[in-house]
Design an enzyme around this catalytic site. Structure first.
Site, PDB file in Angstrom:
ATOM      1  N   LYS A 100     -53.463  49.729  36.183  1.00  0.00           N
ATOM      2  CA  LYS A 100     -54.186  50.516  35.168  1.00  0.00           C
ATOM      3  C   LYS A 100     -55.222  51.446  35.790  1.00  0.00           C
ATOM      4  O   LYS A 100     -55.500  52.523  35.265  1.00  0.00           O
ATOM      5  CB  LYS A 100     -54.834  49.608  34.136  1.00  0.00           C
ATOM      6  CG  LYS A 100     -55.767  48.570  34.688  1.00  0.00           C
ATOM      7  CD  LYS A 100     -55.231  47.180  34.503  1.00  0.00           C
ATOM      8  CE  LYS A 100     -56.041  46.200  35.327  1.00  0.00           C
ATOM      9  NZ  LYS A 100     -55.577  44.842  35.228  1.00  0.00           N
ATOM     10  N   GLU A 124     -45.615  50.310  31.564  1.00  0.00           N
ATOM     11  CA  GLU A 124     -45.784  49.417  30.405  1.00  0.00           C
ATOM     12  C   GLU A 124     -46.796  48.292  30.684  1.00  0.00           C
ATOM     13  O   GLU A 124     -47.593  47.928  29.819  1.00  0.00           O
ATOM     14  CB  GLU A 124     -44.422  48.808  30.033  1.00  0.00           C
ATOM     15  CG  GLU A 124     -44.436  47.885  28.851  1.00  0.00           C
ATOM     16  CD  GLU A 124     -44.860  48.569  27.565  1.00  0.00           C
ATOM     17  OE1 GLU A 124     -44.132  49.445  27.085  1.00  0.00           O
ATOM     18  OE2 GLU A 124     -45.941  48.225  27.054  1.00  0.00           O
ATOM     19  N   VAL A 127     -51.180  48.187  30.376  1.00  0.00           N
ATOM     20  CA  VAL A 127     -52.009  47.854  29.207  1.00  0.00           C
ATOM     21  C   VAL A 127     -51.381  46.655  28.496  1.00  0.00           C
ATOM     22  O   VAL A 127     -50.182  46.660  28.198  1.00  0.00           O
ATOM     23  CB  VAL A 127     -52.086  49.029  28.217  1.00  0.00           C
ATOM     24  CG1 VAL A 127     -52.985  48.661  27.032  1.00  0.00           C
ATOM     25  CG2 VAL A 127     -52.582  50.298  28.897  1.00  0.00           C
ATOM     26  N   GLY A 129     -50.646  43.652  29.517  1.00  0.00           N
ATOM     27  CA  GLY A 129     -49.785  42.733  30.281  1.00  0.00           C
ATOM     28  C   GLY A 129     -48.387  42.653  29.698  1.00  0.00           C
ATOM     29  O   GLY A 129     -47.640  43.630  29.698  1.00  0.00           O
ATOM     30  N   ILE A 131     -47.505  42.377  26.623  1.00  0.00           N
ATOM     31  CA  ILE A 131     -47.353  42.896  25.247  1.00  0.00           C
ATOM     32  C   ILE A 131     -46.735  44.293  25.308  1.00  0.00           C
ATOM     33  O   ILE A 131     -47.259  45.164  25.995  1.00  0.00           O
ATOM     34  CB  ILE A 131     -48.725  43.014  24.538  1.00  0.00           C
ATOM     35  CG1 ILE A 131     -49.492  41.701  24.599  1.00  0.00           C
ATOM     36  CG2 ILE A 131     -48.552  43.503  23.112  1.00  0.00           C
ATOM     37  CD1 ILE A 131     -50.926  41.824  24.088  1.00  0.00           C
ATOM     38  N   GLU A 185     -61.116  37.351  37.846  1.00  0.00           N
ATOM     39  CA  GLU A 185     -61.048  37.630  39.280  1.00  0.00           C
ATOM     40  C   GLU A 185     -62.274  36.992  39.940  1.00  0.00           C
ATOM     41  O   GLU A 185     -63.279  36.730  39.283  1.00  0.00           O
ATOM     42  CB  GLU A 185     -61.126  39.149  39.532  1.00  0.00           C
ATOM     43  CG  GLU A 185     -60.359  39.997  38.540  1.00  0.00           C
ATOM     44  CD  GLU A 185     -58.892  40.105  38.874  1.00  0.00           C
ATOM     45  OE1 GLU A 185     -58.546  39.899  40.039  1.00  0.00           O
ATOM     46  OE2 GLU A 185     -58.112  40.377  37.956  1.00  0.00           O
ATOM     47  N   LYS A 200     -57.823  50.781  30.166  1.00  0.00           N
ATOM     48  CA  LYS A 200     -56.696  50.567  29.249  1.00  0.00           C
ATOM     49  C   LYS A 200     -56.812  51.439  28.003  1.00  0.00           C
ATOM     50  O   LYS A 200     -55.821  52.030  27.569  1.00  0.00           O
ATOM     51  CB  LYS A 200     -56.611  49.077  28.888  1.00  0.00           C
ATOM     52  CG  LYS A 200     -56.211  48.228  30.107  1.00  0.00           C
ATOM     53  CD  LYS A 200     -56.436  46.753  29.856  1.00  0.00           C
ATOM     54  CE  LYS A 200     -55.995  45.898  31.028  1.00  0.00           C
ATOM     55  NZ  LYS A 200     -56.470  44.511  30.926  1.00  0.00           N
ATOM     56  N   GLY A 298     -51.585  37.673  33.540  1.00  0.00           N
ATOM     57  CA  GLY A 298     -50.827  36.528  34.067  1.00  0.00           C
ATOM     58  C   GLY A 298     -49.560  36.993  34.756  1.00  0.00           C
ATOM     59  O   GLY A 298     -49.019  38.055  34.465  1.00  0.00           O
TER      60      GLY A 298
HETATM   61  N1  HSE Z   1     -58.443  41.132  34.456  1.00  0.00           N
HETATM   62  C1  HSE Z   1     -57.534  41.554  33.430  1.00  0.00           C
HETATM   63  C2  HSE Z   1     -57.842  40.797  32.141  1.00  0.00           C
HETATM   64  C3  HSE Z   1     -56.139  41.316  33.888  1.00  0.00           C
HETATM   65  O1  HSE Z   1     -58.635  39.856  32.180  1.00  0.00           O
HETATM   66  O2  HSE Z   1     -57.349  41.151  31.088  1.00  0.00           O
HETATM   67  C4  HSE Z   1     -55.096  42.063  33.140  1.00  0.00           C
HETATM   68  O3  HSE Z   1     -55.250  43.432  33.183  1.00  0.00           O
END
Ligand code: HSE
Length: 411
Positions: A100, A124, A127, A129, A131, A185, A200, A298
């Site tokens: 992203k 895809e 944004v 993940g 979905i 993270e 996003k 994920g």
């Molecule tokens: N760090 C992001 C989140 C990961 O927590 O949504 C997915 O983009």
């Protein structure tokens, strides 16, 4: 057989390799051809991997291989991803990315190169993940003029806020739990400061309104200042606090775009999106509200979206799918000060409510059990944010300490 390369073998990259391997038959049935992983680029060694013979540390192995038609970029970050992706597109290879940061920073340029080279650049997974959102917006909802997009676009912050709301955890405690469970993270700044959600909503806004929206043009606030007191006042007001990325088309054609924590009314569909899940509402002029919900992060959810794009690229090796937006200069975006919103204010001092009524006019006081002495909270009527800031200054000058302010989401 169609040869592909994967750049990056981290969480998402290993998920892509896994799905391409374990779902080989399913994908063959959809495509009518085998997708063959020819190279995997990573600086680390993976001697135990069943694909150990495909690993390379040298990008030249990919760019110079004429058999490789589709390249997956799942390295993340801009360096060297931006350079590698550009070179792949210029070499006539389609590119799929989950990155992203890359799309939000360079999407317009990379889409223009893809158009020029008659190849595909698909993202895809960047944004939401797993979905589906980019393809539904660019295909299924294409007949609509989009009026608004609002979403919970970051799983980490949604998990933290859910723990604060449901379990009464303090922010730091909830962040530590998110890290332990692998949602956040190790350096969670991009999540908790709102930058990930900002990237996003920029991608969705660029797609919906046809001009690149750069993250620097978007007012972005994170959730680090949200306290349990704010959470309780929100509850007393019939709301939950969520980190919302939102863009709205105004009558004059400009857009109002923001990332900030907001009071979300309990009746809003977004109020029930909890834990690490994401939810995105797209309001089309023909469809009305359409809501997308699922795992926004994920390994396998994100890899699933990447692999779908790989299949799409493989199905369109000779034709380019129309996915495009022009570069933008930010002139179609109104300033934060012009953006109209009602505001929640938590403040400390004497006679706060009567002072606030004199300054803001009509306000709604929020009553909650266990309010500390001298502290109160209220919600203003809607006004441009710039006007709110001026009035908040007047309240401060009257000897009131403002402890927190949060937007009321019109959701
Ligand atoms: N760090 C992001 C989140 C990961 O927590 O949504 C997915 O983009």
């Amino acid at each position: 057989m169609i040869s592909v390369a994967i750049m990056g073998h981290g969480v998402v990259g290993s998920g892509v390799a896994e799905i391409l391997t374990t779902h080989k038959k399913k994908l063959f049935a959809s495509l009518g051809e085998e997708i063959y992983i020819k190279h995997i680029l990573d600086l680390r060694e993976f001697p135990e991997s069943p694909l150990a013979d495909r690993f390379t540390k040298d990008f030249d192995d990919i760019i110079n291989d004429l058999e490789v038609r589709v390249v997956v970029e799942v390295m993340g970050g801009l360096k060297p991803a931006y350079d590698y992706v550009k070179r792949c597109l210029k070499a006539g290879k389609s590119v799929v990315t989950s990155n992203k940061e890359l799309v939000a920073a360079h999407g317009a340029e990379l889409l223009a190169i893809a158009k020029e080279e008659n190849v595909n650049f698909l993202f895809e997974a960047s944004v939401g993940g797993g979905i589906p959102i980019i393809r539904p917006m660019s295909q299924c909802l294409v007949a609509n003029i989009v009026d608004e997009i609002a979403g919970i676009l970051n799983g980490t912050t949604n998990f933290i806020l859910t723990k604060m709301i449901e379990d009464g955890m303090q922010f730091e405690e909830a962040l530590t739990l998110a890290q332990e469970l692998g949602f956040a993270e190790r350096n969670p700044a991009a999540d908790i400061e709102g930058h990930d959600a900002c990237r996003k909503i920029c991608i969705l806004a660029s797609l919906a309104f046809g001009k690149h929206v750069y993250p620097e043009s978007v007012h972005t606030e994170g959730i680090t200042k949200i306290t349990l007191d704010d959470v309780k006042y929100a509850e007393a007001f019939g709301c939950v606090i969520k980190l919302i990325g939102k863009v709205k088309r105004l009558e004059d054609g400009r857009i109002d775009i923001i990332v900030a924590p907001m009071f979300v009314p309990n009746k809003s569909q977004l109020s029930n999106i909890d834990n690490e899940f994401n939810g995105i509402m797209v309001r089309g002029d023909c469809t009305g509200d359409v809501v997308f919900y699922g795992k926004g992060a994920g390994k396998l959810p994100t890899a699933s979206a990447v692999v779908a794009d790989v299949v799409d690229c493989c199905k369109h090796l000779k034709t380019r799918k129309f996915l495009y937006w022009a570069d933008g200069n930010g002139k179609n975006i109104i300033s934060t000060e012009q953006s109209v919103t009602a505001m929640y204010v938590r403040a400390k001092g004497s006679d706060v409510i009567s002072k606030a009524e004199n300054i803001f006019g009509e306000i709604s006081k929020i009553e909650k059990d266990g309010t500390p002495d001298n502290e109160t909270a209220f919600v203003t009527k809607e006004m441009p944010y710039g006007e709110f800031l001026e009035k908040a200054d007047l309240l401060k000058n009257s000897g009131t300490e403002i402890l927190s302010t949060i937007r009321i989401g019109d959701l």
